[in-house]
Design a protein around this motif. Structure first.
Motif, PDB file in Angstrom:
ATOM      1  N   ARG A   1     -57.124  22.138 -74.892  1.00 37.87           N
ATOM      2  CA  ARG A   1     -56.170  23.236 -74.901  1.00 37.87           C
ATOM      3  C   ARG A   1     -54.900  22.843 -75.657  1.00 37.87           C
TER       4      ARG A   1
ATOM      5  N   ARG B   1     -52.747  37.698 -79.968  1.00 42.82           N
ATOM      6  CA  ARG B   1     -53.453  36.770 -79.080  1.00 42.82           C
ATOM      7  C   ARG B   1     -54.183  37.605 -78.037  1.00 42.82           C
TER       8      ARG B   1
ATOM      9  N   LEU C   1     -57.233  37.752 -75.058  1.00 47.89           N
ATOM     10  CA  LEU C   1     -58.053  36.986 -74.121  1.00 47.89           C
ATOM     11  C   LEU C   1     -59.215  37.854 -73.650  1.00 47.89           C
TER      12      LEU C   1
ATOM     13  N   GLY D   1     -59.023  33.976 -77.014  1.00 47.08           N
ATOM     14  CA  GLY D   1     -59.386  33.142 -75.875  1.00 47.08           C
ATOM     15  C   GLY D   1     -60.634  33.698 -75.211  1.00 47.08           C
TER      16      GLY D   1
ATOM     17  N   VAL E   1     -63.019  33.267 -71.650  1.00 47.85           N
ATOM     18  CA  VAL E   1     -63.192  32.672 -70.319  1.00 47.85           C
ATOM     19  C   VAL E   1     -64.599  32.989 -69.819  1.00 47.85           C
TER      20      VAL E   1
ATOM     21  N   ARG F   1     -60.139  29.773 -78.591  1.00 50.72           N
ATOM     22  CA  ARG F   1     -59.816  28.841 -77.508  1.00 50.72           C
ATOM     23  C   ARG F   1     -60.794  29.088 -76.351  1.00 50.72           C
TER      24      ARG F   1
ATOM     25  N   TYR G   1     -62.510  28.557 -72.719  1.00 45.87           N
ATOM     26  CA  TYR G   1     -62.163  28.074 -71.376  1.00 45.87           C
ATOM     27  C   TYR G   1     -63.434  28.153 -70.526  1.00 45.87           C
TER      28      TYR G   1
ATOM     29  N   LEU H   1     -53.331  31.320 -67.757  1.00 47.33           N
ATOM     30  CA  LEU H   1     -53.770  31.784 -69.072  1.00 47.33           C
ATOM     31  C   LEU H   1     -53.138  33.099 -69.517  1.00 47.33           C
ATOM     32  N   PHE H   2     -53.020  34.055 -68.628  1.00 47.56           N
ATOM     33  CA  PHE H   2     -52.613  35.401 -69.027  1.00 47.56           C
ATOM     34  C   PHE H   2     -51.265  35.448 -69.756  1.00 47.56           C
TER      35      PHE H   2
ATOM     36  N   ASP I   1     -50.085  33.595 -71.915  1.00 49.14           N
ATOM     37  CA  ASP I   1     -50.205  33.159 -73.310  1.00 49.14           C
ATOM     38  C   ASP I   1     -50.753  34.253 -74.227  1.00 49.14           C
ATOM     39  N   TYR I   2     -51.206  35.367 -73.661  1.00 44.75           N
ATOM     40  CA  TYR I   2     -51.905  36.374 -74.462  1.00 44.75           C
ATOM     41  C   TYR I   2     -51.208  37.731 -74.397  1.00 44.75           C
TER      42      TYR I   2
ATOM     43  N   ILE J   1     -55.582  41.750 -72.759  1.00 43.94           N
ATOM     44  CA  ILE J   1     -56.723  41.230 -72.005  1.00 43.94           C
ATOM     45  C   ILE J   1     -57.887  42.199 -72.139  1.00 43.94           C
TER      46      ILE J   1
END
Length: 345
Positions: free
Chosen positions: A86, A126, A128, A152, A154, A197, A199, A211-212, A214-215, A218
């Protein structure tokens, strides 16, 4: 001892032939070990079965301790690697589009609703994505192709043979690979100008909190209701727009939940999880393979619109698509008074 090793080898080989994940195969080996240890402890000394498997209870117990230490070491090492990964994989650098990117995104730039400024916004964005399965697969591919700068992913699952009927980001050659790494490989093969990225973990409260922030946006493509409510709660708390899709059998739905800008949140519309059996997963009820592609691509379109400000998003509206009869309909959504997630009044 030799007999046990032979059985373990057979179990591992059968697991490989059946294309079971490495987790399941190691689970089979662990089950065999427990059975052997129980036999050593329960059976009297000199019993034929105890003699056949060899060793002593103490020896097998010691082997188990060594195995646990190895697993613990691998777990700690994996956690350190994920932490380093990361730190080593930063957000994509912001800046002007390179000449090669101007060519790559030319069809976007020609659209007056996007143009050069919109494509720059995509490069700086960004996003996610929760889940690299049926809905995440097409959404991730199109987000990467569109030039979303940092993506990102997940997911804690592994690529399984049953996934390939609809999860188009994965391939037969990547069976058993963690889905986040399989997805990363596919996105970067299509567009090396984005940052991915991965995860590899199950989303929980602590992970979401980390995490949230950074973005910017969603996307939720999971089929687990507990995770859906967690994603909504955290997105609403942090003021992050959430695009959520859902599918079952022949029908799919999609909406944008953004209470920070006046729309209802997911819990406003679905205040309580349905009773067990009323909302079966794709694994339980089945799903036509192309349907996730339709809804997942719609999620990518809505993400691009949200980032660039193009057109009218699905905030306060839900699009429902019936693939079996080729019909779609739009439902107006309203905030629910007293919602515990978004505090709508």
């Amino acid at each position: 001892m030799g007999l046990v090793l032979g059985i373990a080898l057979v179990l591992w080989s059968v697991g490989m032939l059946l294309r079971l994940s490495r987790q399941l195969r190691w689970g089979m080996i662990a089950g065999l070990y427990l059975a052997v240890l129980i036999v050593q402890i329960v059976m009297p000394e000199g019993h034929a079965l105890r003699h056949a498997i060899g060793g002593t209870p103490e020896g097998w117990a010691a082997l188990g301790v060594v195995g646990l230490l190895v697993v613990a070491y691998r777990g700690v090492l994996g956690a350190l690697k994920r932490r380093v990964a990361r730190e080593v994989v930063p957000m994509a650098p912001k800046g002007p589009l390179k000449p090669v990117e101007l060519d790559r995104y030319a069809r976007h730039i020609m659209l007056r609703e996007i143009g050069g400024p919109g494509q720059r916004k995509l490069k700086d964005a960004r996003v996610l994505v929760i889940g690299a399965g049926g809905l995440g697969s097409p959404a991730l591919l199109y987000l990467g192709a569109a030039g979303v700068g940092t993506i990102g992913i997940v997911d804690d699952d592994y690529v399984d043979l049953s996934n390939l009927q609809r999860q188009v980001i994965h391939t037969d050659t990547r069976l058993g690979m963690p889905k986040v790494f399989s997805a990363q490989k596919a996105i970067l093969a299509q567009n090396p100008f984005v940052t991915v990225r991965p995860y590899r973990r199950r989303l929980d409260e602590a992970t979401a909190e980390a995490l949230f922030p950074d973005y910017d946006l969603i996307l939720d493509g999971t089929d687990n209701l507990e995770t859906r409510y967690l994603v909504n709660r955290m997105a609403a708390r942090l003021g992050k727009p959430l695009i959520a899709g859902a599918i079952t059998q022949w029908e799919g739905q999609i909406s944008l939940y953004d209470p920070a800008h006046g729309t209802p949140c997911y819990r406003c519309i679905f205040p309580e999880a349905p009773a067990p059996g009323l909302a079966p997963t794709c694994a339980e009820a089945g799903v036509i393979g192309a349907l996730p592609g339709v809804i997942g691509a719609m999620m990518a379109v809505e993400a691009i619109k949200t980032v660039t400000g193009a057109g009218e998003g699905l905030g306060g509206r839900m699009l429902i698509y019936d693939a079996l009869y080729g019909e779609s309909r739009m439902i107006t959504l309203h905030p629910r008074s007293g919602c515990p997630d978004c505090g709508a009044t």
